[in-house]
Scaffold this motif. Structure first.
Motif, PDB file in Angstrom:
ATOM      1  N   THR A  25      41.439  46.233  61.282  1.00 35.16           N
ATOM      2  CA  THR A  25      41.700  46.200  62.722  1.00 35.16           C
ATOM      3  C   THR A  25      42.891  47.074  63.137  1.00 35.16           C
ATOM      4  OG1 THR A  25      42.813  44.067  62.363  1.00 35.16           O
ATOM      5  CG2 THR A  25      40.569  44.009  63.184  1.00 35.16           C
ATOM      6  N   ALA A  41      40.496  32.720  67.003  1.00 31.52           N
ATOM      7  CA  ALA A  41      40.557  34.101  67.492  1.00 31.52           C
ATOM      8  C   ALA A  41      39.991  34.214  68.904  1.00 31.52           C
ATOM      9  CB  ALA A  41      39.796  35.026  66.535  1.00 31.52           C
ATOM     10  N   GLN A  80      42.811  42.382  70.826  1.00 32.06           N
ATOM     11  CA  GLN A  80      41.854  41.706  69.952  1.00 32.06           C
ATOM     12  C   GLN A  80      42.319  41.735  68.498  1.00 32.06           C
ATOM     13  OE1 GLN A  80      38.503  44.216  71.698  1.00 32.06           O
ATOM     14  NE2 GLN A  80      37.380  42.441  70.937  1.00 32.06           N
ATOM     15  N   ALA A 139      42.877  38.523  66.123  1.00 30.44           N
ATOM     16  CA  ALA A 139      42.084  38.342  64.901  1.00 30.44           C
ATOM     17  C   ALA A 139      42.975  38.180  63.684  1.00 30.44           C
ATOM     18  CB  ALA A 139      41.140  39.531  64.716  1.00 30.44           C
ATOM     19  N   THR A 144      43.405  34.865  61.281  1.00 32.66           N
ATOM     20  CA  THR A 144      43.060  35.022  59.863  1.00 32.66           C
ATOM     21  C   THR A 144      44.201  34.571  58.971  1.00 32.66           C
ATOM     22  OG1 THR A 144      41.564  36.881  60.308  1.00 32.66           O
ATOM     23  CG2 THR A 144      42.411  36.678  58.077  1.00 32.66           C
ATOM     24  N   SER A 200      38.175  36.699  57.783  1.00 36.21           N
ATOM     25  CA  SER A 200      38.469  37.900  58.565  1.00 36.21           C
ATOM     26  C   SER A 200      37.278  38.301  59.437  1.00 36.21           C
ATOM     27  CB  SER A 200      38.835  39.052  57.621  1.00 36.21           C
ATOM     28  OG  SER A 200      39.110  40.221  58.332  1.00 36.21           O
ATOM     29  N   SER A 229      36.993  36.006  62.386  1.00 30.94           N
ATOM     30  CA  SER A 229      38.008  36.287  63.394  1.00 30.94           C
ATOM     31  C   SER A 229      37.623  37.489  64.253  1.00 30.94           C
ATOM     32  CB  SER A 229      39.361  36.548  62.720  1.00 30.94           C
ATOM     33  OG  SER A 229      39.827  35.397  62.050  1.00 30.94           O
ATOM     34  N   VAL A 230      37.115  38.540  63.618  1.00 30.82           N
ATOM     35  CA  VAL A 230      36.720  39.735  64.365  1.00 30.82           C
ATOM     36  C   VAL A 230      35.581  39.407  65.332  1.00 30.82           C
ATOM     37  CG1 VAL A 230      35.685  42.035  64.163  1.00 30.82           C
ATOM     38  CG2 VAL A 230      37.513  41.344  62.601  1.00 30.82           C
ATOM     39  N   THR A 290      36.938  37.533  68.362  1.00 31.63           N
ATOM     40  CA  THR A 290      37.586  38.377  69.368  1.00 31.63           C
ATOM     41  C   THR A 290      36.553  39.152  70.180  1.00 31.63           C
ATOM     42  OG1 THR A 290      37.838  40.252  67.837  1.00 31.63           O
ATOM     43  CG2 THR A 290      39.616  38.652  67.925  1.00 31.63           C
TER      44      THR A 290
END
Length: 425
Positions: A32, A153, A253, A257, A261, A281, A284-285, A288
């Motif tokens: 990210t 997130a 974002q 994230a 995480t 991870s 979380s992405v 977002t």
């Protein structure tokens, strides 16, 4: 085969697995900030490598889960031998290399568990695996952790975009440096320990360490170094998938994230959960992507990643079981396993050179396995852009200035022809 030689062989393979774990999971922390421009690619992997090294020394709870919980101890000690552990590591390593080649962010942790379980079942039966530990420390966290991280997130993204204005959000790039560093530190506290647990399990099974004891300092040190070196090499294929393949990420974002995480991984490490940082991870992405208004999640890509998660333990377990069948036949079987494994790893590496991904083309769209489809809005935007270009071209060709130029060129041409005819006459 001599026990000492077998233990050394297992330790070498375990450290190579730790190395692959490093470059396989670099994306968890650094995809990210690289995608948003908060960190340059080379600087990002260097920071991740140092913090993975430091994090490996902070806790050993996960290592104890693997070395003293997942595989049962019988009346005569651990029910798994170094030969079985060797076979399990082959299954885990080959799965890691395969998913890396495909750019698929699968779980190195689950590959390791699957390989060990498959080899243990072949060598010692189903009774050698403590399925209660497997469910409580591996399977249950695998289900809850991505959902928890995704929810956190999502809420964090809503808050970030609710309390800030658009021109203020680039400031989150500075925050991303901190949060991505925290994820790298957390990754070291969780993933490096898994290899520590495997080596400790091998030493106990070989009679070189007392049952129930934790990892020795030298084990912690070499595992920390191996995962740090692997992290520094950069898992560029998976970084590209995580940074570009799931959703378009903005600094706000990315900050959300990474914070969610890190919080999830650190809490799990403290509880001794052998968590998949890749799943956390990715969750979380995705969270977002759902949380930002106007953003879209490429669910086809997320679906492929989800399928990879589901088949990781069975696939690595199957390869580990097959390797165990061969290895348990004797010294020749171990040699055959070694030669085949090395051949497959070299073949995967050579195949990757034909479609090389590195820090220079990291921002290109994924093309190996994860190919995001353009959304409806993007297609409409492309159609409008092409229509505008056609209108500009048509306006340019029909403009008075162009007609004047054409007329002047025609007059000049006619005058030149008349002059030439007069000269000849």
């Amino acid at each position: 085969m001599d026990m000492q030689l077998m233990v050394v062989l297992v330790i070498v393979l375990a450290l190579f697995f730790d190395f692959t774990n490093g470059f396989h999971d670099t994306a968890n922390a650094m995809a990210t900030p690289i995608a948003t421009g908060a960190l340059k690619p080379k600087a990002a992997v260097a920071i991740a490598a140092v913090l993975n090294l430091v994090g490996a020394f902070l806790s050993t709870e996960v290592a104890r889960t693997i070395s003293g919980g997942l595989i049962k101890e019988g009346e005569s000690g651990i029910q798994i031998t170094p030969v079985m552990i060797f076979a399990g590591l082959i299954g885990a390593t080959l799965w890691n290399m395969t998913t890396w080649l495909l750019g698929l962010p699968s779980s190195s942790s689950h590959a390791l568990f699957g390989g060990l379980i498959g080899a243990a079942i072949v060598g010692a039966g189903f009774g050698a695996v403590d399925f209660s530990v497997l469910m409580s420390k591996v399977v249950l966290p695998a289900l809850l952790a991505p959902l928890t991280a995704g929810l956190v997130a999502f809420l964090a993204t809503k808050i970030v975009y609710g309390i800030t204005k658009k021109r203020q959000r680039n400031g989150f790039k500075h925050g991303q440096i901190f949060t991505s560093s925290l994820v790298s530190l957390a990754h070291g506290t969780n993933d490096a320990q898994k290899t520590m647990g495997v080596i400790t399990l091998t030493l106990i099974a070989g009679g070189f360490q007392a049952a129930g004891s934790g990892p020795e300092f030298w084990v912690i040190a070499v595992c920390a170094l191996a995962i740090a070196i692997g992290t520094y090499t950069g898992g560029w294929r998976i970084i590209r998938t995580m940074g570009k393949g799931l959703t378009e990420i903005e600094p706000g974002q990315g900050f959300s994230a990474e914070a969610s995480t890190a919080a999830t991984i650190l809490a799990s490490s403290n509880l001794g959960f052998a968590l998949s940082t890749t799943q956390v991870s990715s969750g979380s992405v995705i969270g977002t992507g759902i949380g930002r208004k106007g953003a879209s999640v490429r669910w086809s890509t997320a679906g492929r990643i989800g399928v990879g998660w589901l088949i990781t333990i069975p696939a690595a377990g199957l390869v580990g079981a097959l390797a165990a069948v061969v290895a348990l036949s004797g010294a020749l079987g171990v040699v055959i396993d070694t030669v085949v494994a090395v051949g497959v790893i070299v073949g995967i590496f050579l195949s990757s050179r034909r479609n090389r991904v590195d820090s220079r083309n990291i921002h290109d769209e994924p093309t190996v396995l994860i190919r995001p489809k353009r959304g409806r809005n993007q297609r409409k935007a492309d159609e409008r852009r092409r229509a505008d270009e056609q209108q500009v071209a048509a306006h340019t060709s029909d403009s008075p200035s162009n007609q004047s130029v054409t007329s002047n060129q025609s007059v000049t041409s006619n005058q030149s022809v008349t002059t030439n005819e007069s000269d000849r006459a």
